[in-house]
Design a protein around this motif. Sequence first.
Motif, PDB file in Angstrom:
ATOM      1  N   GLU A 191       0.831  -1.206   0.000  1.00 53.52           N
ATOM      2  CA  GLU A 191       0.000   0.000   0.000  1.00 53.52           C
ATOM      3  C   GLU A 191       0.866   1.257   0.000  1.00 53.52           C
ATOM      4  OE1 GLU A 191      -2.261  -1.140   3.363  1.00 53.52           O
ATOM      5  OE2 GLU A 191      -3.764  -2.208   2.172  1.00 53.52           O
ATOM      6  N   LEU A 192       1.974   1.218   0.734  1.00 58.25           N
ATOM      7  CA  LEU A 192       2.901   2.352   0.716  1.00 58.25           C
ATOM      8  C   LEU A 192       3.610   2.456  -0.631  1.00 58.25           C
ATOM      9  CD1 LEU A 192       4.308   1.867   4.312  1.00 58.25           C
ATOM     10  CD2 LEU A 192       2.850   3.748   3.539  1.00 58.25           C
ATOM     11  N   GLN A 193       3.915   1.317  -1.224  1.00 59.87           N
ATOM     12  CA  GLN A 193       4.493   1.325  -2.568  1.00 59.87           C
ATOM     13  C   GLN A 193       3.529   1.935  -3.575  1.00 59.87           C
ATOM     14  OE1 GLN A 193       5.485  -2.961  -2.533  1.00 59.87           O
ATOM     15  NE2 GLN A 193       7.543  -2.376  -3.118  1.00 59.87           N
ATOM     16  N   LYS A 194       2.248   1.636  -3.422  1.00 57.22           N
ATOM     17  CA  LYS A 194       1.234   2.181  -4.328  1.00 57.22           C
ATOM     18  C   LYS A 194       1.159   3.700  -4.182  1.00 57.22           C
ATOM     19  CE  LYS A 194      -2.224   1.880  -7.250  1.00 57.22           C
ATOM     20  NZ  LYS A 194      -2.016   1.448  -8.665  1.00 57.22           N
ATOM     21  N   ALA A 195       1.258   4.194  -2.942  1.00 60.76           N
ATOM     22  CA  ALA A 195       1.238   5.645  -2.720  1.00 60.76           C
ATOM     23  C   ALA A 195       2.377   6.316  -3.475  1.00 60.76           C
ATOM     24  CB  ALA A 195       1.343   5.945  -1.222  1.00 60.76           C
ATOM     25  N   LEU A 202       6.102  12.070  -2.794  1.00 62.01           N
ATOM     26  CA  LEU A 202       5.498  12.046  -1.464  1.00 62.01           C
ATOM     27  C   LEU A 202       6.542  11.527  -0.469  1.00 62.01           C
ATOM     28  CD1 LEU A 202       2.701  12.768  -0.335  1.00 62.01           C
ATOM     29  CD2 LEU A 202       2.053  10.380  -0.610  1.00 62.01           C
ATOM     30  N   ALA A 203       7.322  12.445   0.092  1.00 61.87           N
ATOM     31  CA  ALA A 203       8.463  12.061   0.931  1.00 61.87           C
ATOM     32  C   ALA A 203       8.046  11.198   2.108  1.00 61.87           C
ATOM     33  CB  ALA A 203       9.188  13.307   1.421  1.00 61.87           C
ATOM     34  N   THR A 204       6.944  11.550   2.771  1.00 62.64           N
ATOM     35  CA  THR A 204       6.534  10.801   3.952  1.00 62.64           C
ATOM     36  C   THR A 204       6.186   9.353   3.630  1.00 62.64           C
ATOM     37  OG1 THR A 204       4.337  11.791   3.654  1.00 62.64           O
ATOM     38  CG2 THR A 204       5.756  12.747   5.341  1.00 62.64           C
ATOM     39  N   ALA A 205       5.735   9.108   2.394  1.00 62.13           N
ATOM     40  CA  ALA A 205       5.444   7.721   1.998  1.00 62.13           C
ATOM     41  C   ALA A 205       6.734   6.917   1.893  1.00 62.13           C
ATOM     42  CB  ALA A 205       4.680   7.695   0.675  1.00 62.13           C
ATOM     43  N   TYR A 206       7.797   7.534   1.398  1.00 62.64           N
ATOM     44  CA  TYR A 206       9.100   6.850   1.348  1.00 62.64           C
ATOM     45  C   TYR A 206       9.597   6.547   2.761  1.00 62.64           C
ATOM     46  CZ  TYR A 206       9.618   7.860  -3.660  1.00 62.64           C
ATOM     47  OH  TYR A 206       9.449   7.909  -5.022  1.00 62.64           O
ATOM     48  N   PHE A 207       9.449   7.503   3.666  1.00 68.83           N
ATOM     49  CA  PHE A 207       9.902   7.267   5.038  1.00 68.83           C
ATOM     50  C   PHE A 207       9.101   6.137   5.689  1.00 68.83           C
ATOM     51  CE2 PHE A 207      11.108  11.995   5.046  1.00 68.83           C
ATOM     52  CZ  PHE A 207      12.401  11.713   4.631  1.00 68.83           C
ATOM     53  N   ALA A 208       7.777   6.158   5.509  1.00 68.58           N
ATOM     54  CA  ALA A 208       6.955   5.096   6.087  1.00 68.58           C
ATOM     55  C   ALA A 208       7.314   3.747   5.488  1.00 68.58           C
ATOM     56  CB  ALA A 208       5.473   5.405   5.869  1.00 68.58           C
ATOM     57  N   LEU A 209       7.560   3.715   4.182  1.00 68.83           N
ATOM     58  CA  LEU A 209       7.955   2.457   3.536  1.00 68.83           C
ATOM     59  C   LEU A 209       9.295   1.977   4.077  1.00 68.83           C
ATOM     60  CD1 LEU A 209       7.442   0.285   1.386  1.00 68.83           C
ATOM     61  CD2 LEU A 209       8.517   1.811  -0.295  1.00 68.83           C
ATOM     62  N   GLY A 210      10.225   2.904   4.302  1.00 63.58           N
ATOM     63  CA  GLY A 210      11.520   2.528   4.862  1.00 63.58           C
ATOM     64  C   GLY A 210      11.391   1.946   6.255  1.00 63.58           C
ATOM     65  N   ASN A 214      12.370  -1.789   7.374  1.00 65.53           N
ATOM     66  CA  ASN A 214      13.265  -2.047   8.505  1.00 65.53           C
ATOM     67  C   ASN A 214      12.654  -3.079   9.443  1.00 65.53           C
ATOM     68  OD1 ASN A 214      15.615  -0.574   8.110  1.00 65.53           O
ATOM     69  ND2 ASN A 214      14.885   1.248   9.181  1.00 65.53           N
ATOM     70  N   GLN A 215      11.352  -2.923   9.713  1.00 62.18           N
ATOM     71  CA  GLN A 215      10.684  -3.849  10.620  1.00 62.18           C
ATOM     72  C   GLN A 215      10.548  -5.239  10.008  1.00 62.18           C
ATOM     73  OE1 GLN A 215       7.022  -2.004  11.894  1.00 62.18           O
ATOM     74  NE2 GLN A 215       8.070  -0.324  12.909  1.00 62.18           N
ATOM     75  N   LEU A 216      10.540  -5.306   8.680  1.00 61.75           N
ATOM     76  CA  LEU A 216      10.494  -6.599   7.984  1.00 61.75           C
ATOM     77  C   LEU A 216      11.900  -7.168   7.761  1.00 61.75           C
ATOM     78  CD1 LEU A 216       7.762  -5.798   5.302  1.00 61.75           C
ATOM     79  CD2 LEU A 216       7.573  -7.523   7.122  1.00 61.75           C
ATOM     80  N   ALA A 217      12.914  -6.463   8.265  1.00 63.42           N
ATOM     81  CA  ALA A 217      14.328  -6.854   8.090  1.00 63.42           C
ATOM     82  C   ALA A 217      14.740  -6.856   6.624  1.00 63.42           C
ATOM     83  CB  ALA A 217      14.604  -8.222   8.731  1.00 63.42           C
ATOM     84  N   LYS A 218      14.082  -6.013   5.815  1.00 62.25           N
ATOM     85  CA  LYS A 218      14.476  -5.828   4.412  1.00 62.25           C
ATOM     86  C   LYS A 218      15.355  -4.573   4.345  1.00 62.25           C
ATOM     87  CE  LYS A 218      10.311  -7.848   2.294  1.00 62.25           C
ATOM     88  NZ  LYS A 218       9.193  -7.588   1.342  1.00 62.25           N
ATOM     89  N   TYR A 219      16.541  -4.680   4.921  1.00 66.42           N
ATOM     90  CA  TYR A 219      17.352  -3.489   5.127  1.00 66.42           C
ATOM     91  C   TYR A 219      17.872  -2.853   3.830  1.00 66.42           C
ATOM     92  CZ  TYR A 219      17.092  -5.360   9.822  1.00 66.42           C
ATOM     93  OH  TYR A 219      16.616  -5.851  11.008  1.00 66.42           O
ATOM     94  N   PRO A 220      18.298  -3.617   2.831  1.00 66.47           N
ATOM     95  CA  PRO A 220      18.727  -2.952   1.583  1.00 66.47           C
ATOM     96  C   PRO A 220      17.589  -2.173   0.932  1.00 66.47           C
ATOM     97  CG  PRO A 220      19.525  -5.220   1.661  1.00 66.47           C
ATOM     98  CD  PRO A 220      18.549  -5.068   2.785  1.00 66.47           C
ATOM     99  N   GLU A 221      16.384  -2.775   0.911  1.00 63.27           N
ATOM    100  CA  GLU A 221      15.234  -2.087   0.324  1.00 63.27           C
ATOM    101  C   GLU A 221      14.819  -0.877   1.171  1.00 63.27           C
ATOM    102  OE1 GLU A 221      15.463  -5.287   1.009  1.00 63.27           O
ATOM    103  OE2 GLU A 221      14.694  -6.539  -0.634  1.00 63.27           O
ATOM    104  N   ALA A 222      14.962  -1.004   2.500  1.00 65.50           N
ATOM    105  CA  ALA A 222      14.657   0.126   3.386  1.00 65.50           C
ATOM    106  C   ALA A 222      15.586   1.293   3.095  1.00 65.50           C
ATOM    107  CB  ALA A 222      14.784  -0.308   4.843  1.00 65.50           C
ATOM    108  N   GLU A 223      16.869   0.989   2.915  1.00 69.06           N
ATOM    109  CA  GLU A 223      17.850   2.043   2.634  1.00 69.06           C
ATOM    110  C   GLU A 223      17.492   2.795   1.355  1.00 69.06           C
ATOM    111  OE1 GLU A 223      21.341   3.733   0.618  1.00 69.06           O
ATOM    112  OE2 GLU A 223      20.502   1.782   0.083  1.00 69.06           O
ATOM    113  N   VAL A 224      17.047   2.083   0.327  1.00 69.71           N
ATOM    114  CA  VAL A 224      16.679   2.722  -0.942  1.00 69.71           C
ATOM    115  C   VAL A 224      15.510   3.687  -0.732  1.00 69.71           C
ATOM    116  CG1 VAL A 224      15.724   2.312  -3.243  1.00 69.71           C
ATOM    117  CG2 VAL A 224      17.554   0.849  -2.381  1.00 69.71           C
ATOM    118  N   ALA A 225      14.463   3.230  -0.033  1.00 67.14           N
ATOM    119  CA  ALA A 225      13.286   4.071   0.196  1.00 67.14           C
ATOM    120  C   ALA A 225      13.636   5.289   1.042  1.00 67.14           C
ATOM    121  CB  ALA A 225      12.181   3.250   0.860  1.00 67.14           C
TER     122      ALA A 225
END
Length: 322
Positions: A191-195, A202-210, A214-225
């Motif tokens: 849903e955040l990716q869709k936003a 939408l900067a806040t959507a990137y932060f929320a996705l990151g 992080n909580q999903l332990a997808k750290y490389p993808e979190a860093e990108v967002a």
Amino acid sequence: MSRFLRSLFLLFFPAISIHSWAGFIRGQVRYDDQRPADHVILRLRSDLVTAYSTETSTDIQGKFDFDGLPNSTFHLTIEGQGFRPYDSFIDISMSKMAYEMITLRLDKDPEAKPVPPEGPKGEVNVRIAQIPPGARKEFDLGRVRMQAHDVPNSIEHFQKAIGLYPNYAEAYQLLGVARMETGNLLDAEPELQKAIELEPKLATAYFALGVCRNQLAKYPEAEVALARGLELEPNSADGHYHIAEAYWNLGRWDDSEPHARKALALNPDIAPAHVLLGNSMLRKRDARGALKDFREYLRLAPQGEFASGTRAAVERLQKGLK
């Protein structure tokens, strides 16, 4: 509610805070036919307060609210957005408060070129103008329920808003945040990716996705967002803290520390950043530096998420230094 989600939440629900300045400017914006003008962006600046500038947008009733202002003089402006420019000089240096009633008139000059406000919000108005009133109403109801900590009902309203207007980026964003609040990270991520897909600025959507990643332990993808969010909003204290967190978990300690320090420079109350810095000091064998940061964390968050482990670390360090 996590510290970041509270911060993101406050971006949408700017509550009145008890600030030492205690000044405010409030009012309402209407069209010349007296209909409330919702989602109009207003900018406020002061030439007497160093680098003081902020902006907000009107709610569904056309109302706006600038709180916690220094007791000074301000320029309140509305620029572009298809309306004639509005500029008002407001002095709250003595009164500490002001109310402004604004009537907008369409800019009918065919030569006029709309100039959107600076930053990511500058292009938001075109999208917002396309949102049907019914979808806006459901979105606002969802925000109200979220503000009341009624997350299940807020989710229903955001879903209805999206059903009425499938390109509603902000509704997808808050739906994702609400999912995170319930712990449903796997549904929150798409849903955040869709936003972001609907509104790439939408900067806040990137932060929320990151944060979600992080909580999903997808750290490389979190860093990108999070890095993309910081490109759009480089002075986000939360963005710097959470990218520091991602770098730490990736083992990129030298990249983590500068972002943790930047987060604290922007907001000294981000307690978990001191845990990251304390651990960074331990890696450098700087026991006194680590002890200082761990103590500061406990001062800021004595009952915080990391309080128990941090107290144990403080005790060990104190014994070692003796």
